[in-house]
Design an enzyme around this catalytic site. Structure first.
Site, PDB file in Angstrom:
ATOM      1  CB  CYS A 116       1.752  -0.103   4.288  1.00  0.00           C
ATOM      2  SG  CYS A 116       2.653  -0.730   2.896  1.00  0.00           S
ATOM      3  CB  CYS A 121       0.840   5.713   1.720  1.00  0.00           C
ATOM      4  SG  CYS A 121       0.486   4.517   0.443  1.00  0.00           S
ATOM      5  CB  CYS A 181      -8.945 -12.823  -0.335  1.00  0.00           C
ATOM      6  SG  CYS A 181     -10.430 -12.488  -1.270  1.00  0.00           S
TER       7      CYS A 181
END
Ligand code: SAH
Length: 474
Positions: free
Chosen positions: A86, A83, A426
Site C-alpha cells: 500500500c 510493506c 490499467c
C-alpha cells in the site's frame, strides 16, 4: 540568477510536498531540485535526508513531518510504511481518488495531446469504493522462519525478500489471518518446514487463499517445494474446524489444493495443482455471470469494483443486441461473457491458453453460446481473422496489460472501422499514447471514467469510449 545548490548524500532539506509521483512518493521542490520523498504526503511540510543526488533531482528519506498535510490520515495497518503493498495508506481515501483522477487527466493531456477543455468535457468523476479496505479476494502469503526459528507468514518488506510476520493484511479478509495461523500451527505440530529461498530448502513456500465474495466459498492452497504434503488428513481437518464467521457472514472452505513448485524462482505458483479436499475450484459471480476459479486462474481481485467497471464498459459499448463485438486481451472471458447477453456475437482473444480454456468453460457453465475464443496475440489474431475471414466488428473492447496495445493491433482496429471502441486500461500513460493514435485515425474520445479497483495503492483503472468520427458528425 541564484546559483543552484549542490546536494550531497546525507544533507537535510526542509520542503513542502506539492505533488505525488508514480509510486505514491511525495514530490517537492527546493533550490531548483525536484525531490522525491517516499512516505511524504501532498501538503506536508517535511524534513528529509538526501539519499541520492543527481543533477536536477534527488531522492530523499522522510525524517520528520514538520507540519502534517490536511490529507494525512493514520494508516489502518501498522506495517503500511515497511510493506511494499500500500503506497497511499497515509493519504485520505478522498485524496487518493483525486490523485487517480489527476493522473488520468494529466496523462491524457501531456501524453495523449488532448486539450484540457476536451478532457474536462468528457471525463466523469472517478468511481470510488464504498469500503476501501478488505476488498481483495486473493492473498498470497510467503511462509518462512524468523531469527529464532519460529515459523511466520506475512509479506515481503518493500522491494526485498525478507518476510515480515503479519497475518492481518487490511486489504484482504480478516479471516485470512485465522487460516494462516491454523496452517502455521499445523506445521509447528508436525515439524513441517518452511521454505528458505537462499538455501532452496524446506517445504512450504507460500499459502494462497482465494475467496468468492458472492458465494462465500474459500480455497486454501499451500505452494510447496516438493511433491507430497505430509499428514494431509490432519491438515484438512484442522482447516475445516476454523470458525469462519465474520461480520455476520458465514464463509466456508470448499477447496483445499496443493501446488508443487520445486524451482529456484520468484514465481509463486507451480505449473499445476493437486486437489486435497473438495473441488479444484471455487465459484464466484460478477453480476449474474458465474466464474470458476482454480488456484492458477487469473481473476480480478476486486470483484465489487470490477462489476462497476464492466457495467461502465457495457454502457460505453451501447449494444442493441445484434452487434459483432471483439474483446481483445480477454483473460478468462470476464468482459466477453458480460457483453455476450447484449450482443449478437462476441469474439475473445487472449495470449494464455489456460485462460482461454477457463473462458470456454465459463461460457458453458453460464450457457452463453454466442461467444468464441481464440488463443494468440491480439496483434496477430485480429488481422488474420479480418484479412482472411473478413470477420467484421461493430464494437471493439480492449483491456490490455500495462504496456498497452501493440500498434499493429491498433492499426487493424482502425482498418476494421468499428463504430465504437471501448478501451479499458490499467495504465493511463499507455492509454493516452494509444488514444492519440486512435484519434489521429478517425476516432473521437467521447467518455472517460476512472474506477478505483485498488484502494490504498497507486494503481489506476480507466474506461474510455471512442466513436468513429463519421458517425459522430454525420
Ligand atoms: N479482460 C480480462 C483480462 C485483462 S488483463 C479481465 O478483465 O479479466 C490483460 C490480459 O491480456 C491478460 O490476460 C494477458 O494474458 C493478456 N495479454 C497480454 N498480452 C497479450 C497479447 N499480445 N494479445 C492478447 N492477450 C494478451
Amino acid at each position: 540568477m541564484k546559483e543552484k545548490a549542490v546536494y550531497r548524500k546525507n544533507d537535510m532539506v526542509t520542503v513542502t510536498i506539492e505533488d505525488v509521483g508514480m509510486d505514491g512518493e511525495g514530490i517537492g521542490k527546493a533550490d531548483g531540485y525536484t525531490l522525491f520523498i517516499k512516505d511524504a504526503v501532498i501538503g506536508d511540510l517535511v524534513e528529509a535526508k538526501i539519499m541520492k543526488a543527481k543533477k536536477n533531482y534527488a531522492y530523499a528519506r522522510l525524517e520528520k513531518v514538520l507540519k502534517p498535510s490536511p490529507f494525512r490520515v493514520k494508516p489502518l495497518c501498522d506495517y503500511a510504511r515497511v510493506c511494499g503493498g500500500c503506497q497511499l495508506q497515509a493519504v485520505s481515501y478522498e485524496e487518493q481518488l483525486h490523485f487517480k483522477e489527476r493522473k488520468i487527466f494529466r496523462d491524457l493531456v501531456h501524453i495523449g495531446g488532448f486539450s484540457k477543455e476536451e478532457i474536462e468535457k468528457v471525463m466523469e468523476p472517478v468511481v470510488g469504493m464504498e469500503k476501501p479496505f478488505y476488498y481483495r479476494n486473493k492473498a498470497q502469503y510467503p511462509v518462512g522462519a524468523n531469527k529464532e526459528g519460529k515459523l511466520i507468514a506475512g509479506f515481503y518488506a518493500g522491494r526485498t525478500h525478507s518476510i515480515i510476520a503479519n497475518t492481518d493484511c487490511k486489504l484482504g479478509l480478516t479471516i485470512n489471518g485465522r487460516i494462516l495461523e491454523a496452517v502455521l500451527s499445523f506445521m509447528e505440530r508436525n515439524h513441517v518446514t518452511a521454505y528458505d529461498e537462499t538455501l532452496h530448502k524446506g517445504l512450504v513456500r507460500h499459502v494462497l487463499i482465494r475467496c468468492g465474495f458472492a458465494t462465500k466459498e474459500i480455497m486454501v492452497c499451500p505452494v510447496i517445494n516438493g511433491k507430497a504434503f505430509p499428514k494431509a488428513k490432519e491438515f484438512i481437518d484442522g482447516l475445516l474446524q476454523i470458525d469462519l464467521k465474520e461480520k455476520g457472514e458465514d464463509w466456508k472452505i470448499t477447496s483445499i489444493c496443493i501446488s508443487s513448485n520445486t524451482k529456484d524462482t520468484n514465481v509463486i505458483m507451480g505449473d499445476g495443482f493437486e486437489v486435497l479436499y473438495g473441488k479444484g475450484y471455487i465459484t464466484d459471480y460478477i453480476g449474474d455471470v458465474a466464474f470458476r476459479i482454480s488456484p492458477l486462474s487469473f481473476y480480478q481481485v476486486n470483484p465489487l469494483q470490477t462489476k462497476k467497471l464492466y457495467e461502465i464498459a457495457l454502457d460505453y459499448a451501447d449494444l442493441s443486441g445484434n452487434e459483432t463485438v471483439w474483446d481483445l486481451y480477454c483473460g478468462i472471458g470476464t468482459i466477453s461473457l458480460f457483453l455476450a447477453r447484449k450482443a449478437g456475437k462476441v469474439y475473445g482473444v487472449e495470449i494464455i491458453p489456460q485462460a482461454i480454456e477457463n473462458a470456454r468453460e465459463n461460457a458453458v457453465i453460464n450457457q452463453i453460446e454466442n461467444v468464441e475464443f481464440f488463443v494468440g496475440k491480439a496483434e496477430e489474431v485480429l488481422p488474420e481473422k479480418y484479412e482472411k475471414e473478413q470477420i467484421k466488428a461493430d464494437v471493439i473492447v480492449v483491456d490490455p496489460p500495462r504496456k498497452g496495445c501493440d500498434e499493429k493491433c491498433l492499426n487493424t482496429i482502425v482498418r476494421m472501422q468499428p463504430e465504437r471502441i471501448v478501451y479499458v486500461s490499467c495504465d493511463p500513460a499507455t492509454l493516452a499514447r494509444d488514444l492519440k493514435y486512435l484519434r489521429q485515425n478517425g476516432y473521437e474520445l467521447r467518455r472517460v471514467r476512472g474506477v478505483d479497483q485498488f484502494g490504498q495503492t497507486v494503481h489506476v483503472e480507466v474506461a474510455c469510449c471512442l466513436q468513429r468520427e463519421d458517425k459522430a458528425n454525420p
